[in-house]
Write an enzyme that holds these catalytic residues in place. Structure first.
Site, PDB file in Angstrom:
ATOM      1  N   SER A 296       0.701  -1.386  -0.002  1.00  0.00           N
ATOM      2  CA  SER A 296      -0.048   0.035   0.180  1.00  0.00           C
ATOM      3  C   SER A 296       0.858   1.216   0.117  1.00  0.00           C
ATOM      4  O   SER A 296       1.617   1.535  -0.994  1.00  0.00           O
ATOM      5  CB  SER A 296      -0.945  -0.095   1.269  1.00  0.00           C
ATOM      6  OG  SER A 296      -1.954   0.948   1.006  1.00  0.00           O
ATOM      7  N   ASP A 307      10.533   5.952  -9.931  1.00  0.00           N
ATOM      8  CA  ASP A 307      10.068   6.634 -11.047  1.00  0.00           C
ATOM      9  C   ASP A 307      10.838   8.141 -11.293  1.00  0.00           C
ATOM     10  O   ASP A 307      11.232   8.227 -12.536  1.00  0.00           O
ATOM     11  CB  ASP A 307       8.484   6.833 -11.120  1.00  0.00           C
ATOM     12  CG  ASP A 307       8.081   5.301 -11.402  1.00  0.00           C
ATOM     13  OD1 ASP A 307       8.744   4.132 -11.579  1.00  0.00           O
ATOM     14  OD2 ASP A 307       6.821   5.118 -11.494  1.00  0.00           O
ATOM     15  N   LYS A 321      -0.441  -4.388  -3.279  1.00  0.00           N
ATOM     16  CA  LYS A 321      -1.883  -3.787  -2.950  1.00  0.00           C
ATOM     17  C   LYS A 321      -2.031  -2.339  -3.439  1.00  0.00           C
ATOM     18  O   LYS A 321      -1.480  -1.374  -3.087  1.00  0.00           O
ATOM     19  CB  LYS A 321      -1.874  -3.649  -1.330  1.00  0.00           C
ATOM     20  CG  LYS A 321      -3.302  -3.393  -0.697  1.00  0.00           C
ATOM     21  CD  LYS A 321      -3.637  -3.205   0.623  1.00  0.00           C
ATOM     22  CE  LYS A 321      -4.742  -2.552   1.040  1.00  0.00           C
ATOM     23  NZ  LYS A 321      -4.347  -1.189   0.905  1.00  0.00           N
TER      24      LYS A 321
END
Length: 347
Positions: A296, A307, A321
């Site tokens: 999560s 990224d 998740k």
């Protein structure tokens, strides 16, 4: 009123009536079924228990993360979000050799530390009741309570022969979610690795309301006072927490660009969260550790920093998740719904 507007209002009213009739029909059937069970079931059952069972059944038809939280579990659930509870401020464990209840560390500036409880103390009794054979969960529950209420611990200090009774007045305990490599004797975390000058280790145990603020304070102090040159951010075994906390933490390390976006069940973009330059920490080498239990909010932070090429991510494939839950509070005292309402997407 123009005739066209009047026709529109009538059409909307009829539509609402149809929806209400359908909803009330199912509601009436549910009430009828509950009444029949209460009046005719062989084993008596209360209305609140039937109500909870109905909600649990409905939530059970959804994804694994959508749940009904009844009133009796609500305080525990809220503690996981706020990381606050009434207690004495002790980290405890069971001695692996003797099975005795042992103090791992008193938390800094808590009632237990101020009362003189020390690391390594054996807790023999809690309010006069022996702790022999007592589980950690039971011991924690007995030491927790309303702020202002006293509890007496019978402890045996290391290298001493006679136990002593220590009376402690409970207070609001704020559990930090930003941990270090080891604790100093006073219970304060030490974040700098002993054999690697300039390298700091910070572990986030969960994402609560204060996590981002805690992390910012720790890193500022490490940079300004302890000569930190690089950082290991450990998110292993971190199950997640508040989406807002994950976004705030990403914003500490990323000066611009998208952090994360959420989409509804139709795939439409619901929200896009961007980083801002204000409050961004200086650049320094950084590694994020994850494992199969990083979930999560942990995955949001790891993905964002990866990224944006802000940190290298090292470890195992994470839990996976990719959903967001909202807390829907029911009328007191009926508990809350934790409902999955969106999916999240990395930058």
């Amino acid at each position: 009123m123009p005739r066209r507007n009047l026709r529109l209002m009538i059409a909307l009213t009829l539509f609402c009536l149809v929806c209400a009739t359908r909803a009330s029909r199912h509601g009436q059937v549910l009430v009828f079924a509950m009444r029949q069970i209460q009046e005719r079931a062989l084993e008596p059952v209360g209305e609140q228990e039937l109500f909870a069972g109905a909600l649990e059944g409905m939530m059970g038809r959804l994804d694994p993360y959508s749940v009904y939280i009844p009133p009796k579990l609500l305080s525990d659930f809220e503690e996981t979000l706020t990381q606050e509870f009434g207690g004495v401020g002790l980290e405890i464990l069971l001695d692996p050799e003797t099975g005795e209840l042992t103090v791992a560390s008193p938390l800094p500036d808590t009632p237990a530390q101020r009362a003189g409880v020390r690391s390594g103390d054996k807790i023999l009794k809690i309010d006069g009741e022996s702790t022999k054979g007592m589980s950690l969960e039971d011991a924690r529950d007995r030491m927790r309570g309303a702020p202002g209420d006293p509890v007496t611990l019978t402890v045996l200090h290391p290298h001493e022969e006679e136990p002593v009774d220590i009376r402690i007045v409970r207070d609001v305990i704020k559990v930090g979610t930003v941990w270090g490599d080891r604790r100093n004797e006073n219970g304060v975390w030490n974040y700098m690795l002993e054999d690697h000058p300039g390298l700091a280790y910070v572990r986030i145990s969960s994402f609560s309301e204060e996590t981002a603020h805690e992390l910012q304070q720790v890193i500022r102090r490490l940079l300004d006072q302890e000569g930190m040159k690089a950082l290991i951010l450990d998110l292993r075994n971190n199950p997640g927490g508040l989406l807002e906390a994950a976004i705030e933490i990403c914003d500490l390390f990323v000066a611009s660009g998208q952090i994360v976006s959420t989409r509804d069940r139709d795939g439409r973009v619901r929200s896009i969260f961007h980083a801002s330059q204000s409050g961004t920490l200086p650049q320094f080498p950084m590694v994020v550790l994850i494992n199969q239990l990083s979930a999560s909010a942990s995955e949001i932070v790891a993905a964002c920093l990866q990224d944006h090429r802000r940190a290298a991510v090292v470890g195992q494939r994470s839990f996976g998740k990719g959903t967001v839950q909202e807390i829907i509070r029911l009328e007191r005292p009926d508990g809350v719904l934790k409902l999955t309402t969106a999916s999240y997407w990395r930058p």
